[in-house]
Design an enzyme around this catalytic site. Sequence first.
Site, short mmCIF file in Angstrom:
data_model
loop_
_atom_site.label_atom_id
_atom_site.label_comp_id
_atom_site.label_asym_id
_atom_site.label_seq_id
_atom_site.Cartn_x
_atom_site.Cartn_y
_atom_site.Cartn_z
N LEU A 99 74.61 71.37 24.66
CA LEU A 99 74.20 72.53 23.87
C LEU A 99 72.70 72.68 24.00
O LEU A 99 71.92 71.91 23.44
CB LEU A 99 74.59 72.33 22.40
CG LEU A 99 74.21 73.44 21.41
CD1 LEU A 99 74.76 74.78 21.86
CD2 LEU A 99 74.71 73.09 20.01
N ASP A 229 80.87 70.53 7.08
CA ASP A 229 79.52 70.06 6.73
C ASP A 229 78.51 71.11 7.19
O ASP A 229 77.48 70.80 7.79
CB ASP A 229 79.23 68.71 7.39
CG ASP A 229 77.96 68.04 6.86
OD1 ASP A 229 77.48 68.45 5.79
OD2 ASP A 229 77.46 67.11 7.52
#
Length: 303
Positions: A99, A229
């Site tokens: 990423l 989360d």
Amino acid sequence: MKLDPSILRTLSLDPATTTVSTHGSSGFNSTAKITTTLPTKTQKHLFMKSAPGTAAAEMFRGEHASLNAIHNVVPSLCPASLATGVTEDGNAFLVTDFLDMSSKSRSSSSSAAEAQQQHSGMSLAAKLATLHTTPAPTPPGYQTPHFGFPVTTCCGSTPQPNPYTPSWAAFYSEHRLLAILSKCEHNHGADADFRALVTRTVDEVVPRLLGDGHLNGGRVIAPVVVHGDLWSGNAGRGVVGGVGAVEDVVFDPSAVYGHSEYELGIMQMFGGFGAGFFEEYHRLCPKTEPAGEYGDRVSLYEL
């Protein structure tokens, strides 16, 4: 820095054309960037986390399943996880698509104009709404989708049990509120007042707000995958897998197949997602009925 042979084998990487270097930082583990040259002579980048111990192995198994559950529904929302396991020297590892956030705009959601520039053309609100309106798969051995997840996941360093449960109220009571109470008592000792508050919440508040005959007008709510989360520190902008334009993305999930609004507890508790985000999100993923109790439910999910 040397890549463990077991990781090379697991990913079918050629050691002669593969390198690894330290990349980024984490409070729980070591992080690295793997660069390999494919037979097509093109380069591919991967991201790796590693840490010693059985707790790390459990954490990485949960993150591996969480990333892929999200990626399978909205591929542009997070990287796919490629492998998890234990190295020859006993370190747990997790390897995902890389990423690239080096050219990101550090915000929790893009503007409408920025969304049009993205490879998917979707804002974070639109991606999350898609995630939260896609029914969960039916687990093997079951006849219908259930609340839960195939593996234990970790929110921070705290393991969360996820046994499949037909009732959302029962799942949230037993495997979130009471599970955290048990963990707190194990780590810090019993506190009668604290136990009484949690027990009262489970016995009175959860049935009142989430009861099977009350939530959604008594109609069954469909389990959907939630990140679990999602605070602003676990969202940003980057390129998933080195392909396409800069996207709104999320990472470090602790997923569960649950009620879509469960996601919003952490999001609202820590902030970073503005009114415009929630307006767009709720146009695409309406509040569960009774809508007048939405704020109370989100407050309950902050616990």
